[in-house]
Design an enzyme around this catalytic site. Structure first.
Site, PDB file in Angstrom:
ATOM      1  N   LYS A 218       6.870  -6.791 -17.898  1.00 26.57           N
ATOM      2  CA  LYS A 218       5.984  -5.706 -17.452  1.00 26.57           C
ATOM      3  C   LYS A 218       6.096  -4.570 -18.447  1.00 26.57           C
ATOM      4  O   LYS A 218       7.099  -4.444 -19.151  1.00 26.57           O
ATOM      5  CB  LYS A 218       6.410  -5.204 -16.064  1.00 26.57           C
TER       6      LYS A 218
HETATM    7  P1  NAD Z   1      -6.136  -0.617  -9.970  1.00 26.73           P
HETATM    8  O1  NAD Z   1      -5.750   0.415 -10.956  1.00 26.73           O
HETATM    9  O2  NAD Z   1      -7.331  -1.444 -10.211  1.00 26.73           O
HETATM   10  O3  NAD Z   1      -6.316   0.073  -8.518  1.00 26.73           O
HETATM   11  C1  NAD Z   1      -5.327   0.850  -7.919  1.00 26.73           C
HETATM   12  C2  NAD Z   1      -5.927   1.526  -6.689  1.00 26.73           C
HETATM   13  O4  NAD Z   1      -4.896   2.205  -5.975  1.00 26.73           O
HETATM   14  C3  NAD Z   1      -6.972   2.577  -7.026  1.00 26.73           C
HETATM   15  O5  NAD Z   1      -7.982   2.566  -6.044  1.00 26.73           O
HETATM   16  C4  NAD Z   1      -6.175   3.894  -6.946  1.00 26.73           C
HETATM   17  O6  NAD Z   1      -6.994   5.009  -6.685  1.00 26.73           O
HETATM   18  C5  NAD Z   1      -5.285   3.556  -5.765  1.00 26.73           C
HETATM   19  N1  NAD Z   1      -4.081   4.368  -5.671  1.00 26.73           N
HETATM   20  C6  NAD Z   1      -3.240   4.756  -6.648  1.00 26.73           C
HETATM   21  N2  NAD Z   1      -2.258   5.508  -6.129  1.00 26.73           N
HETATM   22  C7  NAD Z   1      -2.489   5.578  -4.783  1.00 26.73           C
HETATM   23  C8  NAD Z   1      -1.831   6.205  -3.712  1.00 26.73           C
HETATM   24  N3  NAD Z   1      -0.715   6.892  -3.903  1.00 26.73           N
HETATM   25  N4  NAD Z   1      -2.356   6.047  -2.473  1.00 26.73           N
HETATM   26  C9  NAD Z   1      -3.487   5.339  -2.255  1.00 26.73           C
HETATM   27  N5  NAD Z   1      -4.149   4.728  -3.261  1.00 26.73           N
HETATM   28  C10 NAD Z   1      -3.654   4.855  -4.498  1.00 26.73           C
HETATM   29  O7  NAD Z   1      -4.829  -1.532  -9.774  1.00 26.73           O
HETATM   30  P2  NAD Z   1      -4.765  -3.032  -9.220  1.00 26.73           P
HETATM   31  O8  NAD Z   1      -4.831  -3.937 -10.381  1.00 26.73           O
HETATM   32  O9  NAD Z   1      -5.676  -3.182  -8.079  1.00 26.73           O
HETATM   33  O10 NAD Z   1      -3.243  -3.075  -8.710  1.00 26.73           O
HETATM   34  C11 NAD Z   1      -2.875  -2.633  -7.393  1.00 26.73           C
HETATM   35  C12 NAD Z   1      -1.494  -3.182  -7.071  1.00 26.73           C
HETATM   36  O11 NAD Z   1      -1.522  -4.616  -7.126  1.00 26.73           O
HETATM   37  C13 NAD Z   1      -0.384  -2.746  -8.014  1.00 26.73           C
HETATM   38  O12 NAD Z   1       0.826  -2.645  -7.293  1.00 26.73           O
HETATM   39  C14 NAD Z   1      -0.272  -3.921  -8.968  1.00 26.73           C
HETATM   40  O13 NAD Z   1       0.987  -4.002  -9.590  1.00 26.73           O
HETATM   41  C15 NAD Z   1      -0.513  -5.074  -8.013  1.00 26.73           C
HETATM   42  N6  NAD Z   1      -0.967  -6.310  -8.653  1.00 26.73           N
HETATM   43  C16 NAD Z   1      -2.091  -6.339  -9.404  1.00 26.73           C
HETATM   44  C17 NAD Z   1      -2.497  -7.542  -9.965  1.00 26.73           C
HETATM   45  C18 NAD Z   1      -3.775  -7.658 -10.755  1.00 26.73           C
HETATM   46  O14 NAD Z   1      -4.170  -8.784 -11.058  1.00 26.73           O
HETATM   47  N7  NAD Z   1      -4.465  -6.582 -11.055  1.00 26.73           N
HETATM   48  C19 NAD Z   1      -1.737  -8.705  -9.784  1.00 26.73           C
HETATM   49  C20 NAD Z   1      -0.587  -8.641  -8.991  1.00 26.73           C
HETATM   50  C21 NAD Z   1      -0.210  -7.435  -8.423  1.00 26.73           C
END
Ligand code: NAD
Length: 422
Positions: free
Chosen positions: A109
């Site tokens: 990461k």
């Molecule tokens: P992203 O940047 O596309 O979206 C994140 C969302 O969370 C946004 O809507 C943002 O406004 C919101 N956010 C941020 N801080 C916040 C808070 N304190 N309270 C409420 N909302 C908040 O990110 P993503 O890719 O959707 O990732 C989200 C989570 O999923 C992360 O923990 C990431 O590590 C995990 N994840 C993502 C993937 C992937 O394929 N993108 C895979 C596995 C895990």
């Protein structure tokens, strides 16, 4: 590095979880350190020219947890609060996750401590390209493969791939996953994490012998994972999504929120701010409203000892990485109402599974159809879900302990078989 990690709250949480699993598996002494501490941790300074002519310097990180099963694999996040400790914790979780799904990877990461919304598109491109340039000595298709995460997207993956390829003098599509399909990305990769969450929520309902249709769901975070999950729960599973939120606002609507409209709104306005989704409520209240499924899909450590006792969901689907602290876990374990937890390393595994498919296709220059991708994804999800539930019942342990212990056990076995050189 050990000192830096010890004081980081997110790494501390990963360490606490690991220690509980290590106790369960009777892992002692040096083998514990060998399993938890990252193999490599890279910390860099990234200078760029801003459009106003000034120079800005950002901190960047990449942590590669272990190399026992193959190259490392993991997302790249662009968030202001990113630290080496947070990157390390996420790399560790990624290792257990890949092992749980049977993928030939160690976890990694990294990313940049930056708010991408504070940069112009040109500055974001400069920063992304310079980050990859600084990482070239440490990454590679058989060494460490990046992917998207918080604050990054397909465009940034395309810039990473182009920067690496320009340096190599040839196209190296397999250096990153989560690319646009036109550049060697995999059909369905963008939706894969959310689709996996929806599949596993349906499996949980099935396990509880409850019909999900007409049930209620609340989703925290409306980015890649949250929006796809909310749409899947609404239009595939037939649930009513009564709460959504992002960094700017949280909405509650007992009649059900039009999540497709919310998705289009975010595509145009970049956030949910200004969307007419229902009653505006506080971020904290959103998590404790009664619902059938609660999906934290934003950041880590949102379910803590101060709200775990107040959760009123039947299923907690941890789409985000590390949303529940160990203290909250203890409270959830003690509650008699048995919230069905789908732990993060299982719940969001769909993303890395389809990333693995993308890597395999790029290496072979052989593209699969959407149907092939979904079919193979579902088979891996089903097998991981069944393994977690089976072990949890057999050993009378929580779903989290079950999932983590399967992952840790597989990495431990690989390390033991390879031995220590020299
Ligand atoms: P992203 O940047 O596309 O979206 C994140 C969302 O969370 C946004 O809507 C943002 O406004 C919101 N956010 C941020 N801080 C916040 C808070 N304190 N309270 C409420 N909302 C908040 O990110 P993503 O890719 O959707 O990732 C989200 C989570 O999923 C992360 O923990 C990431 O590590 C995990 N994840 C993502 C993937 C992937 O394929 N993108 C895979 C596995 C895990």
């Amino acid at each position: 590095m050990e000192r830096e990690l010890t004081f980081d709250p997110v790494f501390k949480m990963a360490r606490q979880q690991f220690d509980a699993v290590a106790d369960l598996l009777e892992i002692r002494g040096g083998e514990r350190d060998q399993l938890i501490y990252p193999k490599r941790a890279i910390s860099i300074s990234i200078p760029i020219h801003k459009e106003d002519g000034s120079v800005a310097v950002f901190r960047g990180y990449r942590v590669q947890h272990h190399l026992a099963l193959g190259p490392t694999k993991g997302g790249t996040r662009f968030t202001p609060s990113l630290t080496l400790g947070e990157s390390s914790a996420l790399a560790v979780w990624m290792s257990w996750k890949c092992a749980l799904a049977g993928l030939p990877y160690g976890g990694a990461k990294g990313g940049i401590a930056v708010d991408p919304r504070s940069l112009t598109l040109t500055e974001l491109q400069r920063l992304s390209r310079r980050y990859m340039l600084e990482m070239i000595p440490f990454v590679g298709p058989q060494t460490d493969i990046m992917g998207p995460d918080l604050g990054t997207n397909e465009q940034i993956m395309a810039w990473f791939m182009d920067s690496y390829s320009s340096h190599a003098g040839k196209s190296v599509a397999e250096i990153v996953t989560g690319k646009p399909v036109a550049l060697g990305g995999c059909a369905g990769r963008r939706e894969s994490t959310g689709r996996g969450v929806v599949f596993l929520v349906e499996r949980a309902f099935n396990n509880l012998q409850i019909n999900p249709q007409g049930g209620t769901a609340i989703v925290q975070g409306f980015g890649n994972v949250g929006s796809v999950t909310a749409c899947g729960l609404a239009y595939r599973t037939g649930m009513k999504v009564i709460g959504i939120s992002d960094q700017t606002v949280a909405f509650y609507n007992p009649k059900g929120i039009d999540v497709a409209a919310a998705d289009s709104y975010v595509a145009e306005h970049k956030s949910l701010e200004g969307f007419q989704g229902g009653e505006i409520i506080s971020a904290e209240e959103l998590l404790t409203l009664p619902c059938d499924v609660l999906v934290p899909a934003a950041v880590e450590r949102v379910i803590t000892d101060s709200n775990a006792g107040k959760l009123r969901c039947r299923i907690l689907a941890e789409a985000a990485n590390g949303p529940t602290t160990p203290e909250a876990d203890a409270i959830l374990d003690q509650r008699g109402d048995e919230i069905f937890v789908i732990p993060d390393i299982l719940c969001n595994v769909g993303g890395v599974v389809v990333s693995y498919f993308e890597w395999v296709q790029d290496i072979q220059n052989f593209l699969w159809t959407d149907t092939e991708v979904i079919d193979r994804l579902c088979r891996i999800l089903e097998s991981a879900f069944s393994a977690v539930i089976r072990r949890s019942k057999e050993r009378n342990i929580s779903h989290r302990m079950s999932a983590l212990s399967i992952g840790v056990e597989r990495v431990r076995a690989a390390k033991r078989m390879r031995g220590i050189f020299p």
